[in-house]
Every structure is written in structure tokens, then in C-alpha cells.
Design a protein around this motif. Structure first.
Motif: not given
Ligand SMILES: [Zn+2]
Length: 428
Positions: A101-103, A108-112, A180-182, A185-192
Motif C-alpha cells: 500500500x505504501x507504494x 507503476x512497476x510491482x515486484x511481488x 483493484x487500487x490502480x 493495465x496501469x502497471x507492470x507486474x513482476x513475480x519474484x
């Protein structure tokens, strides 16, 4: 479900699609945005289209007492100052459901990061369903580009599910929360899943990707744990041949999975702790060229070491501050190294005493720290301790002042490190 082709169609309308080659930059103190972007402009001059992804993890923000919006500000300011026209991204690096949530505002890029969930089994019904859904792969599975067909048994599918299904389900949870929040299609997703004890072999990668598709995560990058050690700020330690073989196989598995599971067509590997891994850069470069594959390389962590090198080169007050950082880091060894124990290998006997370091001139300090393996002064133990020592610098007013006062010489070192030791070796 796994063969849902609509999922594939959805991908085609995705608005944020990361470019083929991307470079994770960013730095502990958010002071070197411009110098780093200059390096990417230089890449362009060398014929490589490389887009920047500024990253700073939750852990690093906690240690330096900063908020994620500082990274967004750094990136925006650098882009404006240099007139950068291409895409750029701000990575919420290594976030989980508690910290994401802080981010939401600035990234616009999320490293999960779901590494903590790997090795813990999902519920039995989920595992059974997963094994059933992947039954068609049992037997000899030929994957284009891999010489010997993979030998898939029910036991392999089940063990992959037991190790990784829960982790990917968790990634699904975080992804859907961000979506849900953003807005989709508004961000890139990375799975780490790189910060785990055991590496993932290519066949496990296949089933991890199957699980990602089943969770409907439109992952564009994936960061597995590769074989060998990826210590912070120093060269790769491990069997380079084995790394090369598995890296090539991972690329083939990804290309296969994109088709098979309808994952985003630009899905690519992401290499974490990617700075300074000089001995595998050549195999990586060969492999991405051979397979026409993309790559995301994260390098942010060592930029602040170039600040120290620049301060040392400046002599005088700059060098004095660099020496003080070392003295304090040496004295707080356990506290600083603890959180990074799995990604550093320091031989305490090879560390120099602060009294000895105090006698050095700036050239000696810079050469001991700078990652030039052919220089006899280079000391990887000194380098690793300082790498995790940014907490010390973060607490020193004099550090920030010295960095500002010596901007020019620092920028030169930041730029050269990225261009000469990284970009040219991997991408050019
Ligand atoms: Zn990582």
C-alpha cells in the motif's frame, strides 16, 4: 482453465508493456538519478534501447527512513532534466501484501515478493487440482530449443505444486489488490521468488508459470533464484557452465509457456542482485541474443558505493567522510550484516582495520573498493561490508553534505560503472 485463450487476448490490449531490455537503477540516497540516466542515454548512443526502472525496496526505505515517493521524485526530476523521451518506471521492489500500500501512489512497476511462501504447501484440494490441470505434460515433453525432452512425472508436478503453488497464490492476492487500487493495465507486474534457499530448475519454472497463468497474473517479468550465489556487489560464485545451461533452458521454457498458457508475450527473466556478476554477463548476453529474448537486470544497490568512491577520489573532507563510514561499519558488523546474511560472504580476517584505512590516500581507498578485479588493491570483503553499510551513511549529516559537495566526481564514477562494467558487457 489453464488454456484460457481469452487471457491471451486480454494481454493484447494491455497498455503498459515494458520494453524488451530494461535496467533496474535507483540508489540508496536518491541522489544519482541524473548520472544513472546519463548512462542509459549513453547506451542509446551505443545502439541499445534500454529503459530505466528506478527501484528501492521496502527494506531499504526502512533502513534509510525514506518514503517511496522520494524515488518517484528522483526519477521524474532526472527525466525532466535530461529530456528523456522514452518510458521509465518506478518499481515497488520486493513488496508483499503488508507493504504494498505504501507504494500504490508512486509506483507503476510491482515486484511481488512471495519467496517467504515458497516451500510451504498450498491446501490439498488446490494441489490436486493443479496436478490434474497439468496432467497433459506427463511423459516426454519436448520444448523447442532444449535438446533433451523433459521427463515429466506426476511426482514432479506435485512436488512443484507443493513448493510453489502457495507462493503464486499469494502473488495472485497481491496482484489483485494492486489491480483493484490502480486499475488493470496501469502497471507492470513482476513475480519474484529469488530470495529463497534453493534454486528453481527449469522444469519447476514451467509449473511456476502454469500457476501464474492460473492465477491470471499478467506477469511481464519473473525473477527466479538461479543456481549459484548472487552476493551483493561482487561477482557470481558458482558453476558458470551450469548457470549458462539453465539460463538458456529457462528462456526456452518461458517462450513455451507464453504460448501454452497465454501469458504476456513479452514475459522475460529478471535478474536480481544483477550488478557486478561479470563472469556470467557473457553467457547472458549470448543467450538473450540467441533466443531473441528480453531481459531485466537490477543493479541499484552498488550506486552508493560509487558515491563512496567519488568521495575518496575527492580527497580532503570527502575522503574523511568515506573513512568514517568504514570505521563505523566495521564497528557495527553484526548489526549491518545480519539482514543480508544470505547474500554476502565476508571473510572477517580479510577485512582491514579502520586504523589502517585511515592512513590511505583517496586513490588507495577507491581502488580497494572499486570492482576492478585485475587491480591488486581490490578487496571484495571491504566492498561487501561497505555495501551493507548504507545504514551508517544514512545517519550521517556529513555524508549527505559531502555527496552534494562532490557531485561531479561522484557522477563520473556512477556513470562509468554503469556504462563500462555493466551496460557494455551485457547489452552492447
Ligand atoms: Zn531480489
Amino acid at each position: 482453465m489453464i488454456m484460457d485463450k481469452n487471457f491471451n487476448k486480454k494481454e493484447k490490449t494491455m497498455s503498459k508493456i515494458i520494453e524488451k531490455y530494461s535496467f533496474g537503477i535507483g540508489d540508496r540516497f536518491a541522489r544519482q538519478g541524473r548520472a544513472q540516466l546519463e548512462a542509459l542515454l549513453q547506451a542509446k548512443k551505443l545502439g541499445v534501447n534500454l529503459v530505466p526502472v528506478w527501484n528501492k525496496s521496502y527494506r531499504e526505505h526502512t533502513i534509510t527512513h525514506t518514503q517511496p515517493d522520494t524515488v518517484r521524485k528522483e526519477a521524474d526530476a532526472a527525466v525532466k532534466a535530461l529530456g528523456w523521451k522514452d518510458s521509465y518506471y518506478v518499481d515497488a521492489d520486493h513488496v508483499n501484501i503488508k507493504t504494498v500500500d505504501l507504494f500504490l501512489e508512486s509506483s507503476d512497476f510491482y515486484t511481488l515478493d512471495v519467496a517467504d511462501f515458497s516451500g510451504k504447501p498450498a491446501d490439498e484440494a488446490g494441489i490436486k487440482e493443479f496436478v490434474k490441470a497439468n496432467q497433459k505434460f506427463i511423459g516426454k515433453l519436448s520444448i523447442p530449443g532444449i535438446d533433451i525432452p523433459l521427463d515429466i512425472t506426476e511426482a514432479i508436478i506435485e512436488s512443484s505444486a507443493r513448493k510453489y503453488l502457495l507462493a503464486i497464490q499469494e502473488a495472485g492476492k497481491i496482484y489483485r489488490h494492486v489491480e483493484e487500487k490502480k486499475g488493470k493495465d496501469n502497471f507492470i507486474t513482476e513475480v519474484s521468488i529469488d530470495e529463497t534457499d534453493l534454486p528453481q530448475i527449469p522444469v519447476e519454472m514451467l509449473f511456476i508459470l502454469s500457476a501464474i497463468a492460473k492465477e491470471r497474473i499478467p506477469a511481464q517479468t519473473i525473477a527466479p533464484k538461479f543456481t549459484g550465489r548472487f552476493n551483493k556487489g561482487v561477482d557470481y560464485v558458482g558453476d558458470v557452465k551450469q548457470f549458462e545451461r539453465e539460463f538458456n533452458e529457462d528462456l526456452c521454457v518461458i517462450a513455451f509457456a507464453v504460448q501454452e498458457f497465454g501469458l504476456p508475450a513479452n514475459l522475460k527473466l529478471s535478474i536480481h542482485s544483477g550488478s557486478d556478476k561479470f563472469s556470467i554477463y557473457e553467457p547472458i548476453k549470448k543467450a538473450i541474443q540467441k533466443h531473441n529474448a528480453g531481459l531485466h537486470l537490477k543493479t541499484a544497490g552498488t550506486t552508493w558505493l560509487e558515491e563512496l568512491i567519488g568521495l575518496a577520489c575527492a580527497e580532503g573532507e570527502g575522503l574523511a567522510v568515506a573513512k568514517e563510514v568504514y570505521r563505523k561499519a566495521f564497528g557495527r558488523y553484526d548489526e549491518l550484516c545480519g539482514p543480508y546474511a544470505s547474500v554476502i560472504d565476508i571473510d572477517k580476517k580479510k577485512l582491514l582495520s579502520p586504523d589502517e584505512v585511515d592512513k590511505w590516500d583517496g586513490k588507495k581507498y577507491a581502488e580497494t573498493l572499486r570492482h576492478v578485479q585485475s587491480n591488486p588493491a581490490y578487496n571484495q570483503h571491504f566492498r561487501q561490508l561497505l555495501h551493507v553499510g548504507f545504514k551508517v551513511a544514512a545517519e550521517m549529516e556529513s555524508y549527505y553534505k559531502a555527496v552534494e559537495d562532490n557531485e561531479k566526481v561522484i557522477a563520473k564514477n556512477v556513470f562509468e560503472n554503469l556504462v563500462e562494467r555493466h551496460i557494455k558487457r551485457v547489452f552492447v
